[in-house]
Design a protein around this motif. Structure first.
Motif, mmCIF file in Angstrom:
data_model
loop_
_atom_site.group_PDB
_atom_site.id
_atom_site.type_symbol
_atom_site.label_atom_id
_atom_site.label_comp_id
_atom_site.label_asym_id
_atom_site.label_seq_id
_atom_site.Cartn_x
_atom_site.Cartn_y
_atom_site.Cartn_z
ATOM 1 N N GLU A 165 0.828 -1.212 0.000
ATOM 2 C CA GLU A 165 0.000 0.000 0.000
ATOM 3 C C GLU A 165 0.863 1.264 0.000
ATOM 4 O O GLU A 165 0.596 2.205 -0.754
ATOM 5 N N ALA A 166 1.886 1.272 0.829
ATOM 6 C CA ALA A 166 2.763 2.443 0.907
ATOM 7 C C ALA A 166 3.537 2.629 -0.399
ATOM 8 O O ALA A 166 3.667 3.755 -0.887
ATOM 9 N N ALA A 167 4.034 1.536 -0.968
ATOM 10 C CA ALA A 167 4.769 1.622 -2.234
ATOM 11 C C ALA A 167 3.875 2.161 -3.340
ATOM 12 O O ALA A 167 4.310 2.963 -4.175
ATOM 13 N N THR A 168 2.625 1.756 -3.350
ATOM 14 C CA THR A 168 1.682 2.228 -4.360
ATOM 15 C C THR A 168 1.530 3.745 -4.291
ATOM 16 O O THR A 168 1.421 4.417 -5.320
ATOM 17 N N ARG A 169 1.550 4.298 -3.077
ATOM 18 C CA ARG A 169 1.441 5.757 -2.914
ATOM 19 C C ARG A 169 2.579 6.492 -3.606
ATOM 20 O O ARG A 169 2.364 7.392 -4.409
ATOM 21 N N ILE A 170 3.813 6.100 -3.279
ATOM 22 C CA ILE A 170 4.950 6.839 -3.834
ATOM 23 C C ILE A 170 5.135 6.542 -5.324
ATOM 24 O O ILE A 170 5.519 7.415 -6.097
ATOM 25 N N LEU A 171 4.805 5.334 -5.744
ATOM 26 C CA LEU A 171 4.889 5.015 -7.173
ATOM 27 C C LEU A 171 3.877 5.831 -7.971
ATOM 28 O O LEU A 171 4.144 6.206 -9.113
ATOM 29 N N GLY A 172 2.738 6.148 -7.367
ATOM 30 C CA GLY A 172 1.763 7.009 -8.019
ATOM 31 C C GLY A 172 2.323 8.402 -8.254
ATOM 32 O O GLY A 172 2.107 9.010 -9.316
ATOM 33 N N VAL A 173 3.059 8.919 -7.274
ATOM 34 C CA VAL A 173 3.683 10.236 -7.432
ATOM 35 C C VAL A 173 4.723 10.179 -8.551
ATOM 36 O O VAL A 173 4.768 11.056 -9.412
ATOM 37 N N VAL A 174 5.547 9.146 -8.549
ATOM 38 C CA VAL A 174 6.575 9.000 -9.591
ATOM 39 C C VAL A 174 5.926 8.907 -10.971
ATOM 40 O O VAL A 174 6.359 9.576 -11.916
ATOM 41 N N ASP A 175 4.865 8.117 -11.094
ATOM 42 C CA ASP A 175 4.169 8.002 -12.384
ATOM 43 C C ASP A 175 3.642 9.358 -12.850
ATOM 44 O O ASP A 175 3.766 9.706 -14.021
ATOM 45 N N ASP A 176 3.059 10.127 -11.935
ATOM 46 C CA ASP A 176 2.556 11.457 -12.289
ATOM 47 C C ASP A 176 3.688 12.372 -12.756
ATOM 48 O O ASP A 176 3.536 13.118 -13.722
ATOM 49 N N VAL A 177 4.820 12.302 -12.076
ATOM 50 C CA VAL A 177 5.972 13.131 -12.453
ATOM 51 C C VAL A 177 6.495 12.719 -13.831
ATOM 52 O O VAL A 177 6.823 13.573 -14.659
ATOM 53 N N LEU A 178 6.557 11.420 -14.083
ATOM 54 C CA LEU A 178 7.043 10.947 -15.385
ATOM 55 C C LEU A 178 6.128 11.398 -16.526
ATOM 56 O O LEU A 178 6.590 11.586 -17.653
ATOM 57 N N LEU A 211 10.223 2.552 -2.601
ATOM 58 C CA LEU A 211 10.417 2.974 -3.985
ATOM 59 C C LEU A 211 11.705 2.374 -4.539
ATOM 60 O O LEU A 211 11.734 1.833 -5.653
ATOM 61 N N LEU A 212 12.760 2.429 -3.749
ATOM 62 C CA LEU A 212 14.048 1.869 -4.190
ATOM 63 C C LEU A 212 13.926 0.366 -4.426
ATOM 64 O O LEU A 212 14.475 -0.162 -5.399
ATOM 65 N N LYS A 213 13.191 -0.307 -3.559
ATOM 66 C CA LYS A 213 12.997 -1.753 -3.723
ATOM 67 C C LYS A 213 12.218 -2.070 -5.000
ATOM 68 O O LYS A 213 12.477 -3.074 -5.659
ATOM 69 N N HIS A 214 11.299 -1.215 -5.370
ATOM 70 C CA HIS A 214 10.522 -1.438 -6.600
ATOM 71 C C HIS A 214 11.444 -1.498 -7.824
ATOM 72 O O HIS A 214 11.245 -2.318 -8.713
ATOM 73 N N TYR A 215 12.439 -0.625 -7.840
ATOM 74 C CA TYR A 215 13.339 -0.565 -8.993
ATOM 75 C C TYR A 215 14.590 -1.419 -8.830
ATOM 76 O O TYR A 215 15.296 -1.664 -9.799
ATOM 77 N N ASN A 216 14.877 -1.838 -7.614
ATOM 78 C CA ASN A 216 16.037 -2.691 -7.338
ATOM 79 C C ASN A 216 15.590 -3.778 -6.369
ATOM 80 O O ASN A 216 15.526 -3.555 -5.170
ATOM 81 N N HIS A 242 14.951 3.414 -20.653
ATOM 82 C CA HIS A 242 14.513 2.609 -19.507
ATOM 83 C C HIS A 242 14.744 3.433 -18.249
ATOM 84 O O HIS A 242 15.239 4.550 -18.312
ATOM 85 N N ILE A 243 14.387 2.882 -17.120
ATOM 86 C CA ILE A 243 14.561 3.588 -15.854
ATOM 87 C C ILE A 243 15.790 3.054 -15.136
ATOM 88 O O ILE A 243 15.981 1.844 -15.022
ATOM 89 N N SER A 244 16.631 3.973 -14.680
ATOM 90 C CA SER A 244 17.802 3.604 -13.885
ATOM 91 C C SER A 244 17.751 4.359 -12.566
ATOM 92 O O SER A 244 17.104 5.405 -12.456
ATOM 93 N N LEU A 245 18.435 3.817 -11.576
ATOM 94 C CA LEU A 245 18.421 4.389 -10.232
ATOM 95 C C LEU A 245 19.842 4.389 -9.714
ATOM 96 O O LEU A 245 20.561 3.387 -9.847
ATOM 97 N N GLU A 246 20.257 5.512 -9.134
ATOM 98 C CA GLU A 246 21.623 5.618 -8.628
ATOM 99 C C GLU A 246 21.654 6.490 -7.387
ATOM 100 O O GLU A 246 20.992 7.533 -7.331
ATOM 101 N N ARG A 247 22.432 6.075 -6.400
ATOM 102 C CA ARG A 247 22.642 6.907 -5.213
ATOM 103 C C ARG A 247 23.647 7.988 -5.584
ATOM 104 O O ARG A 247 24.727 7.676 -6.087
ATOM 105 N N VAL A 248 23.306 9.247 -5.317
ATOM 106 C CA VAL A 248 24.178 10.337 -5.690
ATOM 107 C C VAL A 248 24.668 11.152 -4.484
ATOM 108 O O VAL A 248 25.510 12.031 -4.633
#
Length: 179
Positions: free
Chosen positions: A109-122, A141-146, A170-176
């Motif tokens: 449920e929590a992941a769905t919330r933040i993924l919704g924000v990311v989808d809207d931003v994309l 969110l990080l677990k969803h992509y990794n 594609h989507i990539s994720l990196e700690r900066v």
């Protein structure tokens, strides 16, 4: 190409929504603003929690961008009751994404919330967006992509912490952030 910077708030005095940043956290917020000096920012969306807004306020002031607050970026509620063994209970939610405690939300449920924000931003016109959130929600969110990101990796997140999610082919994720 879209860039979404996911920021975990700076050091705070507590966990309640109105908990402010510590003096060290305020210094860290200035460091976050400095981190973005050479980066373009089009949009800032933050959890409504005070510590999240205080984390990004120095940058927002500097680049003259209004902070949009979004309840979907608020910290995950593990349970509405105090649990002495919350640490182990949290660990269990990384193993069972549908596990929910009284008054709380599951990892799914929590992941769905933040993924919704990311989808809207994309889907938005903004190319460079900052999302300011909390460690629990950010880790989902990080677990969803990794898929290898889990409880132990959550434990290694710093306050603050910054990851960049890039969407090109594609989507990539990196700690900066390097604390």
């Amino acid at each position: 190409m879209k860039n979404i910077y996911i920021i975990r708030h700076c050091e705070a005095e507590g966990q309640e929504p109105e908990a402010p940043l510590t003096n060290n956290g305020l210094t860290q917020a200035a460091d976050v603003a400095a981190f973005f000096e050479q980066r373009k920012v089009d949009r800032i969306i933050s959890s409504p929690f005070k510590r999240a807004i205080q984390t990004i306020q120095p940058l927002a002031n500097e680049v003259n961008i209004e902070i949009e607050t979004n309840q979907q970026l608020a910290e995950r509620v593990l349970s509405s009751i105090k649990m002495a063994d919350w640490f182990e209970k949290l660990r269990a939610t990384f193993e069972d994404f549908d596990l929910a405690y009284e008054g709380g939300e599951s990892s799914r449920e929590a992941a769905t919330r933040i993924l919704g924000v990311v989808d809207d931003v994309l889907k938005s016109d903004a190319e460079n967006t900052i999302l300011v959130t909390h460690g629990g929600l950010m880790s989902l969110l990080l677990k969803h992509y990794n898929k290898n990101f889990g409880f132990e990796q959550w434990r290694t997140l710093s306050n603050p912490d910054i990851y960049i999610l890039k969407q090109n082919q594609h989507i990539s994720l990196e700690r900066v952030w390097r604390s």
